[in-house]
Scaffold this active site. Structure first.
Site, PDB file in Angstrom:
ATOM      1  N   GLY A 121       0.835  -1.208   0.000  1.00 53.67           N
ATOM      2  CA  GLY A 121       0.000   0.000   0.000  1.00 53.67           C
ATOM      3  C   GLY A 121       0.859   1.244   0.000  1.00 53.67           C
ATOM      4  N   ASN A 122       0.261   2.370   0.297  1.00 52.18           N
ATOM      5  CA  ASN A 122       1.025   3.622   0.387  1.00 52.18           C
ATOM      6  C   ASN A 122       0.361   4.542   1.403  1.00 52.18           C
ATOM      7  OD1 ASN A 122      -0.868   5.492  -1.081  1.00 52.18           O
ATOM      8  ND2 ASN A 122      -0.571   3.911  -2.645  1.00 52.18           N
ATOM      9  N   ARG A 123       0.963   5.694   1.599  1.00 51.25           N
ATOM     10  CA  ARG A 123       0.545   6.567   2.694  1.00 51.25           C
ATOM     11  C   ARG A 123      -0.623   7.485   2.357  1.00 51.25           C
ATOM     12  NH1 ARG A 123       4.396   6.495   6.696  1.00 51.25           N
ATOM     13  NH2 ARG A 123       6.469   5.814   6.056  1.00 51.25           N
ATOM     14  N   SER A 124      -1.215   7.346   1.199  1.00 48.17           N
ATOM     15  CA  SER A 124      -2.306   8.261   0.844  1.00 48.17           C
ATOM     16  C   SER A 124      -3.487   8.106   1.820  1.00 48.17           C
ATOM     17  CB  SER A 124      -2.779   7.963  -0.580  1.00 48.17           C
ATOM     18  OG  SER A 124      -3.951   8.689  -0.828  1.00 48.17           O
ATOM     19  N   ALA A 168      -3.465   7.639  -5.227  1.00 45.75           N
ATOM     20  CA  ALA A 168      -2.078   7.181  -5.315  1.00 45.75           C
ATOM     21  C   ALA A 168      -2.139   5.722  -5.738  1.00 45.75           C
ATOM     22  CB  ALA A 168      -1.400   7.336  -3.967  1.00 45.75           C
TER      23      ALA A 168
END
Ligand code: C5P
Length: 411
Positions: A222-225, A289
């Site tokens: 995943g990512n930090r969005s 993102a």
């Protein structure tokens, strides 16, 4: 310590500056929550005119609302008017929206029947303004077919019903009947006030959040969005009258009212949803993102520790924005979250992805980027124009982006 006086409505500032809101409060214990609502609307710049039904005055006093809104409060249809006018008709004509919050079963029934029995129901009959109704009552009264039928009648006439929430009720029981949270009622008011706004009739697709690419049934890449920028865009577009589809990867944010929400998880799911929604849209705002890579295989069972190194092979995901044919889209906008060479990288992406607008976001700047409530961005246009914006709350950034979208739509 100095204090600034609240601006009078003539020079009120804020997102609802000068908007005329008539707030009808009826005899539910949730009437005390309407004090917070009246105060917030006033602080947002609105001209708030409060009407209390007779039953509401058993729970809260006119003085409470007069103090919060700095205006006289209407309670009695028969009260002599010092200005010798007809106050309920004058108010009905001035209203831009009539909000009934909390709305009891009895008032909902009166509104559905068109009964003109007191100040509030007379204004409701006399006004052309749209109606927002936020019911609050015992769960059984809310679920009763009579109440549901009355709400259906109001909806069929164009009223927006802000559904009550499930939870603890004053009776001690638990059920659906709690007055909707203040933010939801305000979102509904802003949506209704924006119905004839500058984006009325425009179909806008917004993507938000960070995609998740599964490794096994438990883990993902995943990512930090946080999704905050995309959600702010969806809400701001809705409040300008747009028909909004929000395609969102998982976030911790509540689904915005009045927006068509499509939940997705992986990049390829998001791509399918974007293609489908854009077949019929005017504007795409790609704030999500999107993972550039995904695991080549998704393990069917949870991967166990072996004491050995673990290698996960990644393959490239499609670039949703780049591959999307322009079709009938009039504005295609992307975001560039960068940690170096911000403007050069953003300009390159604008070109490579055939965009009209790209929002360049320096994620290393303080109070900017992932998870924060503010953002510092520069808008880059196809014609080479660059517009740097100051650090602003994400909702404000969204408003500036939509100003740019409107400008592009007018070409
Ligand atoms: O190339 P980069 O990922 O920095 O581009 C950012 C823009 O492209 C964003 O608007 C993002 O939503 C979009 N994007 C996409 N598909 C990808 C990666 C990014 O549509 N696979």
């Amino acid at each position: 310590m100095t204090q600034e006086r609240l601006a009078s409505s003539a020079h009120a500032t804020g997102p609802l500056a000068g908007r005329v809101i008539v707030l009808g409060i009826t005899g539910s214990i949730a009437a005390y929550k309407a004090a917070g609502l009246a105060s917030t609307l006033t602080q947002m710049g609105a001209e708030v005119h409060v009407i209390l039904t007779e039953a509401a005055t058993r729970f809260v006093t006119p003085l409470t609302f007069q103090a919060l809104t700095h205006r006289p409060v209407h309670t009695d249809l028969w009260a002599p008017d010092p200005a010798t006018g007809v106050p309920h008709i004058e108010l009905a004509e001035r209203a831009e929206v009539l909000v009934v919050a909390p709305a009891t079963a009895a008032t909902i029934a009166r509104l559905a029947q068109g009964l003109a029995e007191d100040f509030l129901t007379c204004v409701a009959l006399a006004t052309q303004a749209p109606l927002v109704v936020a019911p609050a009552m015992d769960g059984g009264m809310f679920e009763h077919p009579a109440t549901q039928a009355n709400l259906a009648v109001l909806r069929s006439r164009g009223a927006l019903v802000v559904e009550p929430e499930v939870g603890h009720l004053a009776s001690g029981l638990t059920g659906r009947g709690r007055l909707a949270a203040e933010e939801r009622i305000i979102a509904a008011i802003r949506q209704v006030l924006g119905r004839r706004g500058p984006l009325a009739g425009v179909r806008v697709v917004v993507t938000a959040g960070g995609t998740r690419e599964p490794i096994d049934p438990v883990r993902f890449i995943g990512n930090r969005s946080s999704g905050k920028m995309g959600y702010a865009l969806a809400e701001a577009a809705r409040d300008r009258g747009a028909e909004v589809t929000l395609i969102t990867a998982p976030t911790a944010l509540p689904a915005p009212e009045g927006v068509h929400v499509v939940q997705v998880e992986r990049a390829r799911e998001m791509q399918r949803a974007v293609i489908e929604a854009c077949a019929n849209a005017d504007v795409l705002l790609m704030a999500a993102a999107v993972a550039d890579y995904r695991p080549a295989e998704e393990a069917p069972q949870k991967i166990k520790k072996t004491g050995q190194e673990l290698t996960i092979r990644l393959v490239e995901n499609p670039d949703i924005l780049k591959e999307l044919p322009r079709g009938r889209l009039k504005v295609k906008a992307g975001f560039a979250a960068e940690s170096e060479d911000l403007l050069a990288n953003a300009a390159r992406k604008l070109e490579a992805k055939d965009l009209d607008l790209i929002v360049a976001n320096d994620i290393t700047a303080p109070d900017s980027g992932f998870g924060t409530d503010t953002n510092t961005v520069t808008l880059l246009f196809r014609d080479g124009r660059q517009v740097p914006l100051p650090n602003l709350p994400k909702r404000e950034v969204a408003e500036r982006i939509l100003d740019a979208v409107q400008e592009l739509l007018q070409r």
